[in-house]
Design a protein around this motif. Structure first.
Motif, PDB file in Angstrom:
ATOM      1  N   ASN A 117     -29.742  13.615  34.291  1.00 57.59           N
ATOM      2  CA  ASN A 117     -30.869  14.414  33.444  1.00 57.59           C
ATOM      3  C   ASN A 117     -32.213  13.767  34.009  1.00 57.59           C
ATOM      4  O   ASN A 117     -32.312  12.776  34.780  1.00 57.59           O
ATOM      5  CB  ASN A 117     -30.335  14.038  31.924  1.00 57.59           C
ATOM      6  CG  ASN A 117     -30.534  12.540  31.637  1.00 57.59           C
ATOM      7  OD1 ASN A 117     -31.006  11.780  32.214  1.00 57.59           O
ATOM      8  ND2 ASN A 117     -29.777  12.316  30.514  1.00 57.59           N
ATOM      9  N   THR A 118     -33.279  14.238  33.061  1.00 56.97           N
ATOM     10  CA  THR A 118     -34.719  14.025  33.412  1.00 56.97           C
ATOM     11  C   THR A 118     -34.684  12.410  33.359  1.00 56.97           C
ATOM     12  O   THR A 118     -35.406  11.691  34.153  1.00 56.97           O
ATOM     13  CB  THR A 118     -35.594  14.486  32.554  1.00 56.97           C
ATOM     14  OG1 THR A 118     -35.398  16.091  32.547  1.00 56.97           O
ATOM     15  CG2 THR A 118     -37.022  14.462  33.037  1.00 56.97           C
ATOM     16  N   GLU A 140     -40.040   7.574  38.783  1.00 61.32           N
ATOM     17  CA  GLU A 140     -41.344   8.222  38.269  1.00 61.32           C
ATOM     18  C   GLU A 140     -42.375   7.209  38.156  1.00 61.32           C
ATOM     19  O   GLU A 140     -43.345   7.464  38.264  1.00 61.32           O
ATOM     20  CB  GLU A 140     -41.347   9.108  37.123  1.00 61.32           C
ATOM     21  CG  GLU A 140     -42.366   9.643  36.443  1.00 61.32           C
ATOM     22  CD  GLU A 140     -41.978  10.284  35.201  1.00 61.32           C
ATOM     23  OE1 GLU A 140     -43.177  11.075  34.521  1.00 61.32           O
ATOM     24  OE2 GLU A 140     -40.883  10.306  34.569  1.00 61.32           O
ATOM     25  N   VAL A 184     -40.994  15.251  36.657  1.00 63.37           N
ATOM     26  CA  VAL A 184     -39.480  15.462  36.749  1.00 63.37           C
ATOM     27  C   VAL A 184     -39.335  16.718  36.141  1.00 63.37           C
ATOM     28  O   VAL A 184     -39.635  17.000  35.070  1.00 63.37           O
ATOM     29  CB  VAL A 184     -38.767  14.169  36.209  1.00 63.37           C
ATOM     30  CG1 VAL A 184     -37.221  14.407  36.419  1.00 63.37           C
ATOM     31  CG2 VAL A 184     -39.479  12.977  36.586  1.00 63.37           C
ATOM     32  N   LYS A 241     -37.304  19.108  33.943  1.00 57.62           N
ATOM     33  CA  LYS A 241     -36.523  18.995  32.624  1.00 57.62           C
ATOM     34  C   LYS A 241     -35.282  19.528  32.466  1.00 57.62           C
ATOM     35  O   LYS A 241     -35.058  20.740  32.315  1.00 57.62           O
ATOM     36  CB  LYS A 241     -37.687  19.359  31.464  1.00 57.62           C
ATOM     37  CG  LYS A 241     -38.847  18.845  31.408  1.00 57.62           C
ATOM     38  CD  LYS A 241     -39.903  19.319  30.327  1.00 57.62           C
ATOM     39  CE  LYS A 241     -40.945  18.740  30.302  1.00 57.62           C
ATOM     40  NZ  LYS A 241     -41.848  18.674  31.459  1.00 57.62           N
ATOM     41  N   ARG A 297     -36.298  25.789  35.591  1.00 59.28           N
ATOM     42  CA  ARG A 297     -37.059  24.423  35.402  1.00 59.28           C
ATOM     43  C   ARG A 297     -37.635  23.450  36.427  1.00 59.28           C
ATOM     44  O   ARG A 297     -38.605  22.885  36.079  1.00 59.28           O
ATOM     45  CB  ARG A 297     -35.601  23.439  35.068  1.00 59.28           C
ATOM     46  CG  ARG A 297     -34.837  24.059  33.920  1.00 59.28           C
ATOM     47  CD  ARG A 297     -35.469  24.140  32.437  1.00 59.28           C
ATOM     48  NE  ARG A 297     -34.641  24.723  31.447  1.00 59.28           N
ATOM     49  CZ  ARG A 297     -33.461  23.818  31.024  1.00 59.28           C
ATOM     50  NH1 ARG A 297     -33.425  22.317  31.052  1.00 59.28           N
ATOM     51  NH2 ARG A 297     -33.030  24.512  30.060  1.00 59.28           N
TER      52      ARG A 297
END
Length: 247
Positions: free
Chosen positions: A39-40, A47, A59, A61, A96
């Motif tokens: 997941n993000t 990041e 990133v 989502k 996304r």
């Protein structure tokens, strides 16, 4: 949600005419494409690290539960034939990615972007560029991404992508370095698997041919097994099953 980016720091310098002006080192923004099941939030540290180096980062989502959408492929006969295609099964993921790219394009202010794909996110980046265009992308960095489909004709080898990597290989641009689009692939060692229920150990100096049509460099070589081979290593090999090389 991506963190708010700090303002750019402009450092004054003196020109030959002794007049002062300001300049900044501009880095192209990066978009991170999560890997299968991630997941993000899994990429928060990456990041922040990129932002510390002055690289604006977005990133895509994605939540873990989002990956359950891929179950829609089970009703597609191509899934069972091993000829599944990315669309429409992965349209949700590509959307996304496109949302993240559009956000990064605003940060780029007319410049180009970098895509960073982790695991499956690397070859999904190639699908994205094929479907949405790549004129605004100048770098694809992949982390542990299998860019080639698994070898055919080897007993016990199963294509876990159900044909998706075959589609990428046939229909997407090759993952090769060009002046217009730079590819950087980072990968670690692969694990040579062993059968789950078998008394035999890994063959010493055995060679597993990947594809007769491929050059000799694309051959998986299993090194001699020494007495120091741990039980955990043997268990991992058996648990993973019949492994195969991924360039």
């Amino acid at each position: 949600m991506a963190l708010a980016l700090p303002p750019l720091n402009f450092k004054p310098h003196c020109s030959s005419s002794s007049s002062s002006s300001s300049s900044s080192t501009n880095y192209r923004p990066a978009v991170i494409l999560p890997g299968l099941g991630n997941n993000t939030g899994d990429y928060k540290k990456l990041e922040l690290t990129l932002q510390e180096y002055g690289v604006p980062t977005v990133v895509a989502k994605v939540s873990r539960i989002d990956w359950l959408r891929n179950a829609a492929g089970l009703v597609d006969p191509n899934y069972w034939k091993g000829t599944l295609q990315p669309r429409p099964v992965l349209d949700w993921y590509l959307k996304r990615v496109d949302d993240a790219v559009q956000e990064a394009k605003e940060l780029a202010q007319g410049g180009t972007l970098s895509l960073i794909g982790h695991s499956a996110g690397g070859w999904l980046a190639r699908v994205y560029m094929e479907e949405f265009g790549l004129s605004h992308i100048s770098l694809l960095l992949t982390l542990g991404t299998p860019h080639l489909p698994p070898p055919k004709g080897l007993q016990g080898v199963i294509d876990q992508t159900r044909g998706l990597l075959n589609y990428v290989e046939k229909h997407c641009k090759k993952a090769v370095y060009t002046p217009e689009l730079k590819y950087v692939c980072i990968a670690g060692r692969y694990l040579q698997g062993a059968r789950l229920v078998s008394d035999s150990e890994l063959d010493a100096d055995s060679v597993v041919s990947i594809d007769p049509a491929q050059p000799i460099s694309d051959v998986a070589v299993v090194k001699n097994k020494t007495d120091s081979t741990s039980v955990s290593t043997i268990f991992r090999a058996r648990f993973v099953g019949q492994g195969y090389k991924q360039p």
